[in-house]
Design a protein around this motif. Structure first.
Motif, PDB file in Angstrom:
ATOM      1  N   UNK A 206     -10.373   2.420   3.904  1.00 33.48           N
ATOM      2  CA  UNK A 206     -10.415   3.442   2.862  1.00 33.48           C
ATOM      3  C   UNK A 206     -10.434   2.845   1.462  1.00 33.48           C
ATOM      4  N   UNK A 207     -10.260   1.528   1.365  1.00 36.80           N
ATOM      5  CA  UNK A 207     -10.177   0.871   0.063  1.00 36.80           C
ATOM      6  C   UNK A 207     -10.634  -0.573   0.253  1.00 36.80           C
ATOM      7  N   UNK A 208     -11.948  -0.807   0.159  1.00 37.58           N
ATOM      8  CA  UNK A 208     -12.519  -2.073   0.595  1.00 37.58           C
ATOM      9  C   UNK A 208     -12.074  -3.263  -0.232  1.00 37.58           C
ATOM     10  N   UNK A 209     -11.512  -3.034  -1.402  1.00 37.92           N
ATOM     11  CA  UNK A 209     -11.036  -4.143  -2.229  1.00 37.92           C
ATOM     12  C   UNK A 209      -9.672  -4.658  -1.785  1.00 37.92           C
ATOM     13  N   UNK A 210      -9.027  -3.977  -0.831  1.00 33.62           N
ATOM     14  CA  UNK A 210      -7.693  -4.359  -0.385  1.00 33.62           C
ATOM     15  C   UNK A 210      -7.782  -5.178   0.897  1.00 33.62           C
ATOM     16  N   UNK A 211      -7.258  -6.407   0.840  1.00 37.56           N
ATOM     17  CA  UNK A 211      -7.120  -7.273   2.003  1.00 37.56           C
ATOM     18  C   UNK A 211      -5.629  -7.568   2.174  1.00 37.56           C
ATOM     19  N   UNK A 212      -5.035  -7.078   3.240  1.00 37.00           N
ATOM     20  CA  UNK A 212      -3.601  -7.327   3.434  1.00 37.00           C
ATOM     21  C   UNK A 212      -3.245  -7.161   4.908  1.00 37.00           C
TER      22      UNK A 212
ATOM     23  N   UNK B  20      -1.155  10.173  -1.245  1.00 36.86           N
ATOM     24  CA  UNK B  20      -2.559  10.197  -0.880  1.00 36.86           C
ATOM     25  C   UNK B  20      -3.140   8.804  -0.614  1.00 36.86           C
ATOM     26  N   UNK B  21      -2.339   7.761  -0.792  1.00 36.12           N
ATOM     27  CA  UNK B  21      -2.854   6.415  -0.557  1.00 36.12           C
ATOM     28  C   UNK B  21      -2.667   6.034   0.907  1.00 36.12           C
ATOM     29  N   UNK B  22      -3.487   5.119   1.373  1.00 34.45           N
ATOM     30  CA  UNK B  22      -3.401   4.654   2.752  1.00 34.45           C
ATOM     31  C   UNK B  22      -2.155   3.780   2.927  1.00 34.45           C
ATOM     32  N   UNK B  23      -1.660   3.617   4.155  1.00 29.55           N
ATOM     33  CA  UNK B  23      -0.494   2.755   4.384  1.00 29.55           C
ATOM     34  C   UNK B  23      -0.709   1.316   3.910  1.00 29.55           C
ATOM     35  N   UNK B  24      -1.919   0.779   4.109  1.00 29.65           N
ATOM     36  CA  UNK B  24      -2.165  -0.609   3.697  1.00 29.65           C
ATOM     37  C   UNK B  24      -2.147  -0.740   2.180  1.00 29.65           C
ATOM     38  N   UNK B  25      -2.733   0.223   1.483  1.00 30.89           N
ATOM     39  CA  UNK B  25      -2.680   0.175   0.022  1.00 30.89           C
ATOM     40  C   UNK B  25      -1.248   0.376  -0.459  1.00 30.89           C
ATOM     41  N   UNK B  26      -0.483   1.241   0.203  1.00 39.06           N
ATOM     42  CA  UNK B  26       0.912   1.425  -0.188  1.00 39.06           C
ATOM     43  C   UNK B  26       1.678   0.118  -0.049  1.00 39.06           C
ATOM     44  N   UNK B  27       1.443  -0.599   1.056  1.00 41.15           N
ATOM     45  CA  UNK B  27       2.088  -1.901   1.241  1.00 41.15           C
ATOM     46  C   UNK B  27       1.656  -2.873   0.147  1.00 41.15           C
ATOM     47  N   UNK B  28       0.355  -2.847  -0.217  1.00 43.27           N
ATOM     48  CA  UNK B  28      -0.154  -3.717  -1.279  1.00 43.27           C
ATOM     49  C   UNK B  28       0.534  -3.409  -2.614  1.00 43.27           C
ATOM     50  N   UNK B  29       0.715  -2.129  -2.905  1.00 52.01           N
ATOM     51  CA  UNK B  29       1.369  -1.740  -4.157  1.00 52.01           C
ATOM     52  C   UNK B  29       2.814  -2.233  -4.199  1.00 52.01           C
ATOM     53  N   UNK B  30       3.516  -2.152  -3.072  1.00 57.12           N
ATOM     54  CA  UNK B  30       4.891  -2.647  -3.029  1.00 57.12           C
ATOM     55  C   UNK B  30       4.924  -4.171  -3.170  1.00 57.12           C
ATOM     56  N   UNK B  31       3.951  -4.850  -2.545  1.00 61.23           N
ATOM     57  CA  UNK B  31       3.911  -6.312  -2.670  1.00 61.23           C
ATOM     58  C   UNK B  31       3.646  -6.727  -4.114  1.00 61.23           C
ATOM     59  N   UNK B  32       2.742  -6.000  -4.784  1.00 56.41           N
ATOM     60  CA  UNK B  32       2.488  -6.279  -6.200  1.00 56.41           C
ATOM     61  C   UNK B  32       3.747  -6.043  -7.027  1.00 56.41           C
TER      62      UNK B  32
END
Length: 347
Positions: A251-257, A204-216
């Motif tokens: 979809x997740x304004x706190x994510x910059x990536x 259910x997460x957006x592609x950009x947030x998914x990428x952020x989670x993997x980077x973390x």
């Protein structure tokens, strides 16, 4: 202009404050909260009690608050989120220490609105606004070294995200909370937590947030000494990150990536592993960094210092640490100052 005591008198005051022989007046408390990035409770060593009900049986005050919460409209929730966005912008440019009073008041209003809201159609949007604000407040607390406050804010953000039924906000708060464990010297548990964040988000997460989670995950795996897991997570981040220069997730304004940010993250992870190739990724990120991201730029300078140290290039490392220290002093980042000192000891 604010008048304060002489240097000699201040030394006496500080000693008496530390030993509990003199209460901290509101005039000095206001200065110290900004200087140290702490809440008033943390400064005074107290915890605020809930405001007492004014009526003998309490029902009139309770009903008043419940009735007031019914007027929390979508417009007011939008205002709450705009306030969070404004605090995020100030944090990015000025640092977290100067925002502690504003952030504390903002969270208090949101928690109050949620506490006395009754029906789900009112509670969910307020809970969503609280999830975003609490996660920002947690990261700010971590930055100024208030680790217990950071942990509690992340727990608040996770609870609010669950109530709002927003898996993206839950995944983000959980993954950021893993950094508290890393900073506390428990990277192995942090790896488990960031992977739990990925499971919490699921599909259910957006592609950009998914990428952020993997980077973390990649960074935390590097800190845990897991090079293969780190590289695998970096590859997953690249695969999920959308193309283009756009950095912010709608979809997740706190994510910059974007790919420039990910290049910095890759360099950071490889620098933690002591890999020589980290330098190229980090200089590429330095060329494209947004100058308003003061704290991120300081972190990038630290990453470059670490990468140069791994290659035995001490002059370059010293130069980047000097610039990182100047930026960290501007934002009042205790977390970055600590890292700068640790790297300086290796020179």
């Amino acid at each position: 202009m604010l008048t304060i005591a002489s240097t000699a008198s201040l030394r006496v005051y500080v000693s008496e404050w530390e030993n509990g022989r003199r209460p901290i007046s509101e005039r000095y408390a206001k200065i110290l909260r900004v200087l140290l990035g702490v809440t008033n409770d943390e400064l005074q060593g107290t915890h605020s009690a809930p405001a007492p009900m004014t009526e003998a049986d309490g029902y009139d005050e309770l009903v008043r608050r419940i009735d007031a919460s019914r007027s929390v409209s979508l417009t007011m929730v939008k205002t709450f989120m705009e306030q969070t966005e404004l605090l995020r912008t100030f944090d990015r440019q000025m640092g977290a220490a100067s925002l502690v009073d504003q952030m504390t008041g903002h969270l208090s209003k949101l928690e109050d609105a949620l506490t006395f809201a009754v029906l789900p159609e009112t509670r969910r949007p307020v809970a969503l606004a609280l999830a975003g604000a609490a996660t920002l407040a947690a990261w700010q607390a971590l930055d100024v070294g208030a680790v217990e406050r950071a942990w509690r804010h992340y727990e608040l953000g996770k609870r609010a995200a669950k109530e709002a039924d927003e898996p993206m906000y839950l995944a983000h708060a959980t993954a950021e909370q893993a950094y508290v464990l890393c900073d506390a010297g428990r990277p192995a548990i942090a790896v488990e937590l960031v992977r739990d964040a990925q499971r919490a988000g699921g599909r259910l997460v957006s592609p950009r947030l998914q990428a952020w989670l993997y980077a973390a995950e990649a960074e935390i795996c590097a800190r845990a000494g897991l090079p293969d897991d780190c590289r695998r997570a970096l590859d997953n981040a690249v695969r999920h990150l959308p193309d283009g220069e756009e950095a912010r997730d709608p979809d997740m304004l706190s994510i910059f990536l974007n790919h420039g940010h990910l290049s910095r993250w890759r360099g950071n992870a490889l620098a933690l592993l002591g890999e020589e190739e980290a330098v190229d990724s980090l200089y590429s990120a330095l060329d494209s960094v947004d100058p308003t991201f003061i704290r991120a730029t300081a972190g990038l300078r630290c990453d470059l210092a670490q990468a140069h140290l791994a290659r035995g290039e001490y002059d370059q490392a010293h130069d980047h640490l000097r610039q990182a220290r100047l930026l960290a002093n501007r934002t009042g980042s205790v977390r970055q100052r600590r890292r700068i000192e640790q790297l300086t000891q290796r020179l």
